[in-house]
Motif scaffolding. Structure first.
Motif, PDB file in Angstrom:
ATOM      1  N   SER A 119       6.809 -16.013  23.839  1.00  0.00           N
ATOM      2  CA  SER A 119       7.976 -14.897  23.695  1.00  0.00           C
ATOM      3  C   SER A 119       7.557 -14.656  22.140  1.00  0.00           C
ATOM      4  O   SER A 119       7.994 -13.618  21.532  1.00  0.00           O
ATOM      5  CB  SER A 119       9.496 -15.127  24.073  1.00  0.00           C
ATOM      6  OG  SER A 119       9.643 -16.485  23.512  1.00  0.00           O
ATOM      7  N   TYR A 174      13.995 -16.025  20.447  1.00  0.00           N
ATOM      8  CA  TYR A 174      12.644 -16.037  21.371  1.00  0.00           C
ATOM      9  C   TYR A 174      11.657 -16.346  20.162  1.00  0.00           C
ATOM     10  O   TYR A 174      10.533 -16.698  20.670  1.00  0.00           O
ATOM     11  CB  TYR A 174      12.319 -14.720  21.873  1.00  0.00           C
ATOM     12  CG  TYR A 174      13.297 -14.434  23.325  1.00  0.00           C
ATOM     13  CD1 TYR A 174      13.095 -15.106  24.441  1.00  0.00           C
ATOM     14  CD2 TYR A 174      14.549 -13.677  23.062  1.00  0.00           C
ATOM     15  CE1 TYR A 174      13.756 -14.760  25.342  1.00  0.00           C
ATOM     16  CE2 TYR A 174      15.248 -13.510  24.092  1.00  0.00           C
ATOM     17  CZ  TYR A 174      15.137 -13.953  25.437  1.00  0.00           C
ATOM     18  OH  TYR A 174      15.857 -13.834  26.219  1.00  0.00           O
ATOM     19  N   LYS A 233       9.673 -15.378  28.345  1.00  0.00           N
ATOM     20  CA  LYS A 233      10.492 -16.755  28.134  1.00  0.00           C
ATOM     21  C   LYS A 233      10.983 -16.896  29.541  1.00  0.00           C
ATOM     22  O   LYS A 233      10.806 -18.458  29.775  1.00  0.00           O
ATOM     23  CB  LYS A 233      11.482 -16.536  27.225  1.00  0.00           C
ATOM     24  CG  LYS A 233      12.498 -17.820  27.167  1.00  0.00           C
ATOM     25  CD  LYS A 233      11.764 -18.983  26.659  1.00  0.00           C
ATOM     26  CE  LYS A 233      12.902 -20.160  26.432  1.00  0.00           C
ATOM     27  NZ  LYS A 233      12.102 -21.618  26.724  1.00  0.00           N
TER      28      LYS A 233
END
Length: 232
Positions: free
Chosen positions: A48, A42, A32
């Motif tokens: 992610s 995430y 990320k």
């Protein structure tokens, strides 16, 4: 407990679970490029989310596949297999019922929330978020339970102190998350006191210790010694 031999596959699963536990928070941050309020947030970032889904699904499948030792009926009320099945199912629920989109601390994710253009199973539903949170707690606590109470059954294991410490760190970390969430609900501004990232921080201090304990119980130290002897 009476001596029991494990299948080689169980040792491999222990190592894999340990590696996943150690790597999970760092892979997500790298993917990320920023720290979010929790590991679960995430899910709402493209790259992610891929790692989040793969790693948590792998946790679930490995834990369900893991058998461990048979229950010692003289002093145990729950088997390794049952605990890891519970933990594995909880990990899969975490994937299929993600946390709510809001409060990630990311402006990009906040825009996704406002547009309601959620990825996959994304949502902004409080009930689903509660199920997610409870499942995440069950998953992590089952790992801590294995470390603290199951891995220490062999009184001759020199690593028992390490397993107990790792299990205790898992329990403390989950307890602190629950405490701070409750304080938030009561109106205390915990985000000011403990930063916006306390859930991520304590999730990390939970998954890393159980990762270490599973790696060690998977005899990774023996593997290191063999490699050292081979090349030195």
């Amino acid at each position: 407990m009476t001596h029991q031999e494990l299948q080689n596959s169980d040792y491999r699963i222990r190592k894999l679970i340990g590696i996943l536990g150690l790597c999970l928070p760092f892979i997500l941050i790298f993917a990320k490029g920023e720290l979010l309020a929790s590991i679960s947030h995430y899910y709402y970032s493209t790259l992610s989310s891929l790692f989040f889904i793969i790693i948590l699904s792998a946790f679930g499948l490995f834990l369900i596949s893991y058998k461990g030792y048979k229950k010692d009926k003289t002093n145990e009320t729950i088997s390794d297999d049952l605990i890891t099945n519970i933990g594995g199912l909880a990990a899969l629920i975490v994937v299929f019922i993600p946390t709510r989109c809001m409060d990630s601390t990311s402006m990009a994710i906040d825009l996704i929330c406002k547009s309601e253009n959620y990825p996959l199973f994304g949502h902004n539903n409080m009930l689903k978020s509660g199920i997610h949170l409870g499942s995440a707690a069950v998953f992590i606590l089952s790992m801590g339970w294995m470390s603290r109470y199951k891995f220490t059954r062999d009184v001759n294991d020199s690593n028992n102190k390490l397993y107990r410490i790792c299990g205790l760190l898992v329990f403390i970390s989950v307890g602190l998350i629950v405490l701070l969430i409750v304080l938030e609900k009561l109106g205390l501004d915990t985000k000011t006191m403990f930063s916006n990232y306390y859930v991520f921080i304590f999730e990390t201090t939970a998954v890393i210790p159980f990762g270490i304990s599973w790696l060690v119980k998977g005899k990774v130290l023996d593997d290191v010694k063999r490699l050292k002897a081979k090349f030195l």
